[in-house]
Design a protein around this motif. Structure first.
Motif, PDB file in Angstrom:
ATOM      1  N   TYR A 144     -65.808   3.265  19.278  1.00  0.00           N
ATOM      2  CA  TYR A 144     -65.201   3.253  20.611  1.00  0.00           C
ATOM      3  C   TYR A 144     -66.276   3.371  21.690  1.00  0.00           C
ATOM      4  CZ  TYR A 144     -62.592   4.746  24.711  1.00  0.00           C
ATOM      5  OH  TYR A 144     -62.090   4.836  25.976  1.00  0.00           O
TER       6      TYR A 144
ATOM      7  N   ASP B  51     -83.448  13.106  27.547  1.00  0.00           N
ATOM      8  CA  ASP B  51     -83.314  14.504  27.181  1.00  0.00           C
ATOM      9  C   ASP B  51     -84.232  15.365  28.041  1.00  0.00           C
ATOM     10  OD1 ASP B  51     -82.384  16.647  25.767  1.00  0.00           O
ATOM     11  OD2 ASP B  51     -83.572  16.270  23.968  1.00  0.00           O
TER      12      ASP B  51
ATOM     13  N   ALA C  27     -64.838   6.332  14.177  1.00  0.00           N
ATOM     14  CA  ALA C  27     -63.961   5.766  15.204  1.00  0.00           C
ATOM     15  C   ALA C  27     -64.530   6.020  16.606  1.00  0.00           C
ATOM     16  CB  ALA C  27     -62.561   6.363  15.091  1.00  0.00           C
ATOM     17  N   ARG C  28     -64.992   7.239  16.846  1.00  0.00           N
ATOM     18  CA  ARG C  28     -65.539   7.551  18.166  1.00  0.00           C
ATOM     19  C   ARG C  28     -66.784   6.732  18.446  1.00  0.00           C
ATOM     20  NH1 ARG C  28     -64.830  11.085  21.927  1.00  0.00           N
ATOM     21  NH2 ARG C  28     -63.284  12.130  20.649  1.00  0.00           N
TER      22      ARG C  28
ATOM     23  N   GLY D 108     -85.546   5.884  27.145  1.00  0.00           N
ATOM     24  CA  GLY D 108     -85.176   6.152  25.761  1.00  0.00           C
ATOM     25  C   GLY D 108     -84.436   7.482  25.667  1.00  0.00           C
TER      26      GLY D 108
ATOM     27  N   MET E 250     -66.960  16.735   4.931  1.00  0.00           N
ATOM     28  CA  MET E 250     -66.962  16.531   6.400  1.00  0.00           C
ATOM     29  C   MET E 250     -67.912  15.371   6.755  1.00  0.00           C
ATOM     30  SD  MET E 250     -65.783  17.757   9.327  1.00  0.00           S
ATOM     31  CE  MET E 250     -64.892  18.883   8.264  1.00  0.00           C
ATOM     32  N   PRO E 251     -67.398  14.254   7.197  1.00  0.00           N
ATOM     33  CA  PRO E 251     -68.304  13.127   7.526  1.00  0.00           C
ATOM     34  C   PRO E 251     -69.193  13.503   8.706  1.00  0.00           C
ATOM     35  CG  PRO E 251     -66.061  12.645   8.252  1.00  0.00           C
ATOM     36  CD  PRO E 251     -65.998  13.935   7.498  1.00  0.00           C
ATOM     37  N   LYS E 252     -70.459  13.069   8.655  1.00  0.00           N
ATOM     38  CA  LYS E 252     -71.393  13.466   9.708  1.00  0.00           C
ATOM     39  C   LYS E 252     -71.147  12.710  11.000  1.00  0.00           C
ATOM     40  CE  LYS E 252     -75.148  15.326   7.020  1.00  0.00           C
ATOM     41  NZ  LYS E 252     -76.480  15.149   6.490  1.00  0.00           N
ATOM     42  N   THR E 253     -70.603  11.524  10.893  1.00  0.00           N
ATOM     43  CA  THR E 253     -70.363  10.722  12.087  1.00  0.00           C
ATOM     44  C   THR E 253     -68.875  10.428  12.205  1.00  0.00           C
ATOM     45  OG1 THR E 253     -72.515   9.705  11.790  1.00  0.00           O
ATOM     46  CG2 THR E 253     -71.004   8.593  13.295  1.00  0.00           C
ATOM     47  N   ASP E 254     -68.338  10.654  13.381  1.00  0.00           N
ATOM     48  CA  ASP E 254     -66.967  10.281  13.667  1.00  0.00           C
ATOM     49  C   ASP E 254     -66.991   8.774  13.951  1.00  0.00           C
ATOM     50  OD1 ASP E 254     -64.574   9.677  14.881  1.00  0.00           O
ATOM     51  OD2 ASP E 254     -64.440  11.587  15.957  1.00  0.00           O
TER      52      ASP E 254
END
Lengths: 434, 434
Positions: free
Chosen positions: B11, B166, B7-8, B161, B1-5
């Motif tokens: 985008y 957050d 393509a998203r 930042g 399972m890749p940690k980062t999508d």
């Protein structure tokens, strides 16, 4: 662009385990420092570590599922230090010193794995014991505590809806930030994270560490958590713990050896470490007797960590002692680490400012303060006073007297003998909250 | 399972526009109710709507980039009602009534698009005008305000930042939840979200609406935002606004017609709607004259929305008037919606409880209260008093007197004439915060 990463969603909803401890570096730095000495000097000593829940009103065996606990402990036993981690331990500078860990020790560490555990339920509590060589069992202390504390958090959070969870963490973040803003008023203060063992969760500890890093900048000197230190480029901090004098005392053959044992430990320590790592932990068998009987060279050590007395009384007592021994307290270091929160930190800082160097090791109230954060189930999120202590060494009971009888551990007959050897002066009973 | 999508991520980091208004339903429900009547009765009337920033200390043209503003307004002009949205408008029950919108109106609405805009800078502010048919220009009010308010939030947030962001949202969430917990003490209270126009952002409004839905349950009666009502299965709420009497007044030919115009509007309205939609907005030209000159049938309407007087005084005045006209206030409804926050809501609720039915339309202080939330740049996140008002109708200036001269808008000569016609009694100057 699909709105949902379908593969991730399916994975997330079918996984077998969300491991709490994912790296052997997810431990306190002092464990590694002590481990090197234990492996070097006490390689054949057996030591049993045992879980002790001082918050007896919380029935851990009722809150935490045994199968989940076993799955987490079993997962931790599968871990090895990774290549990256070994290289970092070998190459990083700790306390200003390169190669603090010797090549032989690192070679041994490379194959380290956590030993077996013994787990059963009794009276609503878990009996959790680690038997074996001291250099193996000692490494369970932090992951065992972190696992139990996080499983307890998870059990409390399970009953909440997504919204209640969101508000709970929002409030907890707002709360940490209020503390950050209070500490910001004292740019000369020196604070580090000592909160691994009692953390709400790993991710929450990481959030807190990052909050302090961004929020108080230079005033934040680092973290005791080795993994977080590596990942966030912070200093890994910590020195030594009660298990050293406790085991060495348990190994003694008579009262005279017992009386001398606290200093014998320090002699062994200073063969390995120097500078700011020469920090005395004086309260294992009572600070009063420790100071009274200490050889003069103990006053040459860099500092003290009074760990079971209120900061101001405890600190003043040590300052007086340095003066009696002709040392200048202004050149010395006091490390406070017992149940601190912003109030106590601020009060001690203002009291000792200009008199002595200080550092604050902020633990449970940094990484597990969810008081009044959850819309419901708040009690189940309150941190408890859970420790994992050495209880036997080579078959002999291990004892801690502490300055606070509430923090004493060990066999009753042995406690009585230790009290006779070390005396009872200046011990004050105080509630232990965390 | 890749940690980062991947393509998203690519985008997200290369997109041209993050649209603020993504649906024509992202507007207040009263706009659609009024639109049906405007389209039915005043189809050939032209009306100009104009942006008015009553918080003159905030220089919008300095905080918000003109190209970004144009891109957002242009994007809103590309929107059409989607098939799903049209079906929902036709099929949903509003205020207990099915098919509140007539088929002819819906056929016309299906092809609706927002008309052109006129935008330029003057003295650090934006001049933003919408010229054309009333049934076109009226629909700009809410998206124009939402766009400008969210662009202002984004400009303030840009300097922060990831951590400050957050903490800012964590604090804002904690703040909303404190309000929720205070309101929970009054399970009989009836509150709805009226905060679309002044919201911090669309996503934040959605969060607040979901917070109220989960937090106060039955006490939360719905939202003025039609899109959120559809998406979260809440009631869409709202009745009518000042633009109706303002335009109808502007179209009159002499003082007598002007004096009668507030009631002419109500006559038109009651041909379209009944029940809880028969809510009088009495303060367009002063509540005192409105009540004095009102025909008796006005007292048969379900309720009043006093919108520019303090809730308790404003409500008492209307209760007295109902009694004078021989109506029982206990059967009537008062809707409060002017600058409410928990304090004013609670005070008015406790004051009127048992005397009259009540509803609270909670706006800016629900969806845009970031007071003391950001570690820095707090001022730039403070909500401002921004409105988009009808300023001309068929070439004649449109005027609002209000009970509070600070909320008056329009041409000075015309204001003087209106004051002569309606009188100045009981108008009280009060600061307009939001």
């Amino acid at each position: 662009m699909p709105k949902t990463d379908i593969a991730r969603r399916v994975y997330n909803h079918t996984w077998k385990l969300d491991p709490i401890v994912r790296s052997l570096l997810d431990t306190d730095f002092y464990k590694l420092l002590m481990l090197q000495m234990i492996w070097g000097v006490y390689r054949d000593v057996d030591a049993t570590f045992s879980l002790i829940n001082r918050t007896t009103s919380v029935k851990l065996a009722e809150e935490i599922d045994e199968q989940e606990l076993r799955a987490q402990l079993d997962h931790a036993r599968t871990l090895r230090f990774s290549k990256k981690e070994m290289i970092w331990l070998a190459g990083n500078t700790f306390y200003g010193r390169k190669q603090i860990f010797e090549p032989d020790f690192l070679n041994w560490l490379e194959n380290f794995r956590l030993p077996e555990y013994e787990l059963y339920k009794r009276d609503g509590q878990y009996e959790l014991h680690f038997h074996g060589r001291w250099h193996d069992t000692t490494m369970w202390e932090i992951p065992a505590l972190a696992i139990i504390n996080e499983l307890r958090s998870r059990a409390a959070l399970r009953a909440m809806g997504p919204f209640a969870l969101d508000v709970t963490y929002a409030r907890a973040k707002a709360k940490v930030w209020e503390k950050v803003e209070r500490l910001r008023k004292h740019p000369e203060i020196r604070i580090s994270d000592f909160g691994t063992r009692r953390r709400h969760s790993f991710l929450w500890q990481r959030w807190c560490v990052e909050a302090l890093k961004e929020g108080i900048g230079q005033a934040f000197t680092g973290t005791s958590n080795v993994l977080l230190a590596m990942d966030t480029d912070l200093e890994a901090l910590g020195t030594n713990a009660h298990e050293l004098p406790m085991v060495v005392a348990a190994l003694t053959k008579n009262d005279d050896e017992l009386r001398a044992s606290p200093y014998k430990v320090l002699e062994a320590w200073q063969k390995y470490y120097g500078g700011n790592l020469l920090i005395v932990l004086p309260d294992a068998f009572g600070t009063a007797s420790f100071l009274r009987d200490a050889p003069d060279w103990v006053a040459d050590w860099t500092g003290f960590r009074p760990d079971s007395a209120p900061p101001i009384e405890g600190g003043e007592r040590i300052i007086d002692w340095w003066r009696e021994r002709g040392r200048d307290p202004a050149e010395k270091l006091l490390i406070f680490s017992d149940g601190l929160d912003v109030d106590t930190i601020e009060r001690a800082y203002l009291h000792f400012r200009g008199k002595v160097r200080m550092a604050f090791g902020w633990g449970t109230n940094l990484t597990n303060d969810f008081e009044d954060c959850a819309p419901d189930h708040n009690d189940a999120l309150r941190a408890i006073s859970l420790v994992c202590k050495v209880t036997r060494a080579n078959g002999r009971p291990a004892v801690k007297l502490s300055d606070n009888p509430e923090k004493a551990t060990g066999d009753k007959t042995e406690i009585a003998r230790y009290l006779k050897v070390f005396g009872e002066e200046a011990r004050v009973r105080q509630p232990v909250l965390v």
